[in-house]
Design a protein around this motif. Structure first.
Motif: not given
Length: 702
Positions: A302-307, A310-312, A594-596, A600-604
């Protein structure tokens, strides 16, 4: 005649008793815990005659049971160990099926969500594709909620089962106390009350299925039984009690208390063995950490997706709205902290998540001694650094750092802070659970597909009049506040940030000098530090012609934070060639943000640690983080199954060893029936002979 008659009568009596004992054995062949009995015989005191001592028959000396304290103790300990493992295995089997199931686990929902994002990124203006993202996000949130609910149910079952098992422990302890009293009374004549002893041994064995115990025989044949670290549950006929109460630090996590007289003490952490020990071990080793790991993953998603949203920019050109609900509301922040029931103060601190990347899957304990705060991470018992440990005033905000790291890792912030409105009282304690409720509370709040922010905020282009072959990539926002401030960005870019190239004779080139950049802009390195020369003056990077060069520009607004943008400059630009960065006004067909989101699926992003240069030393992606949880539970499940087989074999061997000595063998008892019947008949013949002799003697005098 009288002597011969008495000898016959003693044989009859002994044979009759032997037949009774044999019959008793046969009738109790299916009685749990019964030990086969036999009798030992001895000759009566002989009578002296002129020629010597003449025997006077037989008598029963003792009725014994076939019993071995070693084999019984071995059976008791094997029973306790097997019950522990079975209780543990029963629970973890359910958890393993839940987490790893293709229809019940988190992984399928994660994959569907990111697959929907990928589809939407391919056509960012497609409303149905965006609506699918919202639907899959809702499905992912519900899956987190459902799995969390199942874990909560298992925790509630554990609490109820602990109460049920404790009731059985108290019942059996009372029975053992009563049997101790009866055995001590019956043993006063120096003989063993075999059936009472068997009944007590069986009660003790049954008790060991529920809890690990220590048995100490006493001189009066009674047993003293202790649990935990030596708490006396049964002493002679005096019996103490166990009771289950809501936990001092967490009322949802029940604890065991030992009650003796008017005093109580907590012994949960000291209990091992039996079903109760297995339930407690499962909760401590698996259930708690699983709930925390699942909650940490939900918070990270939830945090990574929302963040990132919030940058787009969305389809209306507005800053993106959060897809998931805010996890730092006042109500949720308070639920993450439990005050110990014995606290003097009634303050309710708030635990605020500051960085989901740094969260662990552990709970913490905070203590206040009247002046200073100390904290400990419960998963490994390590002390945390609390800052400030002695607040100067209140309200106060405490941060927690782990100093126990191995270089090159830096002391690791724990990803949360605690807000206290006032000072607690001396001796107050608090249980901190940053991630426990994460999966239960995650939910989707965005319901408008056009509000998904798939577009980036900046775009780059080369001047069509450029003489060289230089090219600029689309800028990537490397870091920024979330959500971004459109007014700040519009001010930063204005009508466009123009960068002019200057070619050098050595095959290098530079862009607009650092001192010529608009106010607020600066060239920075990968860590965000300004590029400066030896004198400390701002510096523009020197770039290589014919290669791909990465440049980072930062814009700092006060207030408003810092925005950093990465872009590539390639080819061979000529002097006076220009490039521009502009605000991406109404980027309807732009899919860079959207690509970012897809990346997120593979980002640490889970359990991350960094070195001094900001490099990630350890961490996991969403899928890997959940995979690690499933793998850990699967490994423990496999180990539990092997332990179950091993302890089952040990228990069977111990049972067979005990039965080989103590159990009733019907074939042997049938043979004894025939043998003692013949003995009885033979003794009757002796009486018949005595009668014949007596009759002959009487007839002589007629």
């Amino acid at each position: 005649m009288a002597d011969l008659l008495n000898i016959g009568l003693s044989g009859l009596s002994a044979s009759k008793s032997q037949l009774s004992i044999t019959g008793h054995n046969i009738s109790n062949v299916n009685t749990p815990g019964f030990s086969r009995q036999d009798a030992s015989q001895a000759t009566r005191t002989p009578q002296f005659s002129g020629a010597g001592y003449v025997g006077s028959g037989t008598t029963l000396v003792e009725i014994r049971r076939s019993y071995s304290e070693f084999l019984t103790s071995q059976l008791r300990s094997s029973t306790s160990l097997s019950s522990d493992v079975e209780a543990y295995k029963t629970q973890i089997d359910q958890l393993d099926s839940l987490l790893a199931g293709s229809t019940t686990g988190i992984t399928p929902s994660l994959q569907k969500f990111f697959s929907a994002l990928q589809t939407a990124a391919e056509d960012p203006a497609n409303i149905p594709a965006r609506q699918l993202v919202l639907a899959e996000a809702e499905g992912l949130a519900r899956r987190f909620n459902t799995v969390s609910d199942r874990l909560t149910e298992q925790n509630n079952f554990t609490n109820k089962q602990m109460a049920a098992v404790t009731d059985q422990v108290n019942r059996l302890a009372g029975s053992i106390g009563s049997l101790n009293d009866a055995i001590a009374t019956a043993s006063a004549n120096g003989k063993q009350p075999n059936d009472l002893l068997d009944a007590r041994d069986e009660a003790v064995r049954q008790l060991s299925t529920y809890i690990g115990i220590s048995v100490t025989p006493q001189d009066d044949n009674s047993f003293n039984i202790s649990v935990g670290s030596g708490q006396p549950l049964v002493v002679g006929k005096t019996v103490s009690q166990l009771k289950v109460v809501p936990g001092l630090s967490d009322p949802n996590r029940h604890e065991i208390r030992f009650v003796s007289g008017g005093s109580e003490q907590g012994i949960t952490s000291q209990i091992t063995g039996g079903e109760l020990g297995g339930l407690i071990r499962y909760r401590e080793e698996v259930l708690d950490s699983t709930m925390n790991s699942l909650g940490r993953l939900a918070l990270a998603v939830s945090d990574q997706v929302n963040t990132q949203l919030g940058q787009g920019l969305d389809l209306k050109g507005n800053v993106g709205e959060g897809l998931f609900a805010n996890y730092n509301t006042e109500a949720l922040a308070k639920l993450r902290v439990s005050a110990f029931s014995g606290n003097e103060s009634n303050i309710q601190p708030e635990l605020v998540i500051t960085d989901t990347n740094l969260l662990t899957n552990s709970d913490y304990r905070l203590e206040f001694d009247g002046a200073e705060y100390t904290a400990r991470r419960l998963s490994d018992g390590k002390a945390m650094t609390v800052s400030p440990s002695i607040p100067g005033s209140y309200p106060a905000t405490l941060t927690f750092t782990d100093p126990n790291v191995v270089a090159p890792a830096l002391p690791r912030d724990q990803g949360f802070e605690l807000v206290l409105s006032a000072a607690p009282e001396a001796g107050d304690k608090f249980s901190l659970q940053p991630t426990r409720r994460g999966a239960a509370d995650v939910r989707v709040t965005l319901d408008q597909a056009d509000q998904l922010a798939f577009a980036a905020v900046a775009s780059g282009q080369s001047n069509l009049q450029n003489a060289g072959t230089g090219a600029i990539s689309q800028p990537d926002m490397a870091s920024a506040p979330s959500p971004i401030d459109l007014n700040v960005l519009k001010t930063a870019f204005g009508s466009g940030l123009s960068l002019t190239a200057t070619a050098n004779s050595d095959g290098t080139f530079t862009l607009t000098g650092a001192d010529s950049l608009p106010s607020g802009w600066a060239y920075v390195d990968a860590k965000g530090d300004p590029l400066v020369d030896g004198s400390g003056d701002p510096l523009a990077p020197t770039l290589q012609s014919g290669k791909t060069n990465t440049v980072r520009l930062a814009y700092t607004a006060t207030p408003g934070g810092t925005y950093q943008f990465d872009f590539n400059v390639s080819g061979i630009p000529q002097t006076s060639d220009s490039f521009s960065l502009t605000y991406n006004q109404g980027g309807v067909s732009d899919n860079r943000n959207a690509l970012k989101l897809v990346d997120l699926q593979s980002k640490q992003t889970v359990g991350v640690s960094f070195d001094a240069d900001g490099k990630v030393l350890a961490g996991a992606s969403f899928t890997d983080g959940y995979g690690e949880l499933v793998e850990r539970v699967g490994t423990l499940t496999a180990q539990a199954r092997m332990d179950s087989e091993a302890t089952g074999a040990i228990l069977k061997q111990a049972t067979d060893n005990r039965d080989s000595l103590s159990a009733v063998n019907l074939d042997e008892e049938a043979a004894n029936l025939i043998k003692f019947e013949q003995y009885y008949n033979a003794s009757a013949q002796i009486i018949q002979v005595a009668r014949s002799l007596f009759d002959t003697l009487i007839n002589t005098f007629r």
